[in-house]
Enzyme design. Structure first.
Site, PDB file in Angstrom:
ATOM      1  N   CYS A 303      -0.580  14.036  -4.319  1.00  0.00           N
ATOM      2  CA  CYS A 303      -0.643  12.570  -4.267  1.00  0.00           C
ATOM      3  C   CYS A 303      -0.343  11.914  -5.608  1.00  0.00           C
ATOM      4  O   CYS A 303       0.489  11.007  -5.706  1.00  0.00           O
ATOM      5  CB  CYS A 303      -1.980  12.106  -3.712  1.00  0.00           C
ATOM      6  SG  CYS A 303      -3.417  12.507  -4.751  1.00  0.00           S
ATOM      7  N   HIS A 351      -7.624  10.298  -4.362  1.00  0.00           N
ATOM      8  CA  HIS A 351      -6.369  10.185  -3.617  1.00  0.00           C
ATOM      9  C   HIS A 351      -5.700   8.867  -3.989  1.00  0.00           C
ATOM     10  O   HIS A 351      -6.375   7.883  -4.308  1.00  0.00           O
ATOM     11  CB  HIS A 351      -6.613  10.241  -2.107  1.00  0.00           C
ATOM     12  CG  HIS A 351      -5.343  10.365  -1.313  1.00  0.00           C
ATOM     13  ND1 HIS A 351      -4.546  11.489  -1.363  1.00  0.00           N
ATOM     14  CD2 HIS A 351      -4.712   9.501  -0.475  1.00  0.00           C
ATOM     15  CE1 HIS A 351      -3.497  11.316  -0.565  1.00  0.00           C
ATOM     16  NE2 HIS A 351      -3.575  10.121  -0.032  1.00  0.00           N
ATOM     17  N   HIS A 363       2.474   8.131   0.893  1.00  0.00           N
ATOM     18  CA  HIS A 363       1.627   9.013   0.091  1.00  0.00           C
ATOM     19  C   HIS A 363       1.832  10.464   0.484  1.00  0.00           C
ATOM     20  O   HIS A 363       2.271  10.765   1.595  1.00  0.00           O
ATOM     21  CB  HIS A 363       0.138   8.629   0.216  1.00  0.00           C
ATOM     22  CG  HIS A 363      -0.437   8.716   1.594  1.00  0.00           C
ATOM     23  ND1 HIS A 363      -1.751   9.060   1.842  1.00  0.00           N
ATOM     24  CD2 HIS A 363       0.108   8.502   2.828  1.00  0.00           C
ATOM     25  CE1 HIS A 363      -1.998   9.041   3.133  1.00  0.00           C
ATOM     26  NE2 HIS A 363      -0.893   8.708   3.752  1.00  0.00           N
TER      27      HIS A 363
END
Length: 394
Positions: A303, A351, A363
């Site tokens: 990420c 994240h 993402h």
């Protein structure tokens, strides 16, 4: 003279004991005791591996004389961070730079007997140690039941995963998790994800697998949701806001398939600044790439590796860690999000996604689906919204 020799022998025995691995109260002392996040130096060039053993892949090289940040021990291996990458180095190749180092808790890879269970309340990383810098072994979806050992440290809970002791963030676990079978409503109990699907249109989320089920909410098109594996003739059971629910199967497709709405029409680049247009174009171009922990392109990302690579396109250098990225830039509200803004998730942050406009984001989600485009709303389906949103562009 004899007394002097005896004192020398005692000193040598003490030094030998200090240099061996001594288990005391769950802490393992190594040659030179390692302090939490202590700086150490490589005594010669050594491989950086993804796990604590020679069977794990080499993910980099630490040159002799280079400094690393030590975070945990695992037998003869030390978990370190070097140049933004997290991995393991054989302990014989590292020396402490501190003379006052304190012991660091060790990571046990031999599973303890499970004493309880817990259920994940969101997507949670399973880590090799009780730290955000510890290696991510895998990511478990919301609703997964895990076995716990009864051991906790700080904000972390020890669990048994694939026959080894691992660690998960306590705030994302609910004690006493069980896998419960349900009737047609499917709203009680919890289960692990059996797969993922992408919605092809705006869908009602219902309490039962039929048209008469109570509407629990809506999912936007391009939402990626976890499924339980249960289906009826027309409906698929999903995990929605911590419970089982149902959506119409005919409006779903494989999560890895192309978005229902073409990427070119998700957001127009005509109204964007040059920097925003570059960020959005780069993010959309990576959709479909694999998720690989520690990767930052060109064909695989994690990420923060994806956001790092995206911002390189506009001349902005970011650290390869979502928690650190979240401390940068200007905080903006969700109502004022603009394409190119970074959306950070969970507490503590672990994240990050890139907003591309029209309620959509890109993402590197996890190893199962890789880099995806989906609605911001669909990623909040587990009950948690963004933790913070940051704007890094002027």
């Amino acid at each position: 003279m004899k007394k002097a020799v005896q004192r020398l022998k005692v000193s040598m025995i003490g030094a030998a004991l200090a240099s061996s691995l001594v288990a005391m109260g769950g802490v393992i002392v190594v040659d030179t005791a390692i302090a939490a996040t202590q700086t150490m130096v490589a005594t010669s060039s050594v491989n950086l591996r993804s796990g604590p053993g020679t069977s794990y892949p080499v993910i980099g090289m630490v040159p002799g004389g280079a400094k690393v940040t030590a975070t945990a021990t695992s037998g003869s291996w030390i978990a370190v961070t070097y140049n933004g990458k997290q991995g393991y180095v054989f302990r014989s190749y590292l020396a402490s730079t501190s003379t006052n180092a304190k012991p660091l808790a060790a990571v046990s890879t031999t599973a303890s007997k499970a004493t309880g269970s817990a259920r994940t309340t969101n997507e949670v990383n399973v880590r090799s140690g009780p730290s955000l810098t510890a290696t991510v072994i895998t990511t478990l979806p919301a609703g997964t039941v895990v076995k716990t050992t009864g051991v906790t440290t700080g904000d972390w809970t020890q669990v048994v995963h694939d026959g080894a002791n691992r660690w998960m963030y306590t705030a994302l676990l609910r004690r006493g998790g069980t896998t419960t079978s349900t009737g047609s409503s499917g709203t009680s109990g919890s289960t692990a994800s059996a797969g993922k699907v992408r919605t092809t249109d705006v869908l009602f989320v219902r309490s039962d697998g039929n048209r008469n089920g109570t509407v629990l909410g809506k999912l936007p098109a391009n939402s990626i949701v976890d499924t339980t594996g249960a289906t009826t003739a027309e409906y698929t059971q999903i995990l929605f806001q911590g419970q089982k629910a149902w959506i119409a199967s005919r409006f779903t497709t494989a999560a890895l398939s192309a978005p229902a709405v073409p990427l070119t029409s998700i957001v127009s680049t005509g109204s964007l600044t040059s920097a925003q247009a570059k960020l959005v174009a780069f993010a959309k171009a990576q959709v479909g790439d694999a998720y690989v922990w520690g990767a930052e392109g060109p064909d695989a990302f994690d990420c923060s590796g994806l956001t790092l690579a995206a911002y390189k396109q506009v001349g902005i250098s970011l650290p390869h860690q979502s928690a650190v990225q979240s401390t940068l830039g200007k905080t903006v509200s969700r109502a004022n999000m603009q394409p190119g803004d970074l959306i950070f998730w969970f507490s503590p942050v672990h994240h990050v996604s890139i907003y591309i406009g029209n309620g959509m984001m890109v993402h590197a989600r996890n190893t199962k689906v890789g880099v995806v485009v989906q609605s911001v709303d669909s990623y909040t389906g587990s009950g948690e919204g963004p933790t913070v949103i940051k704007r890094l562009l002027p």
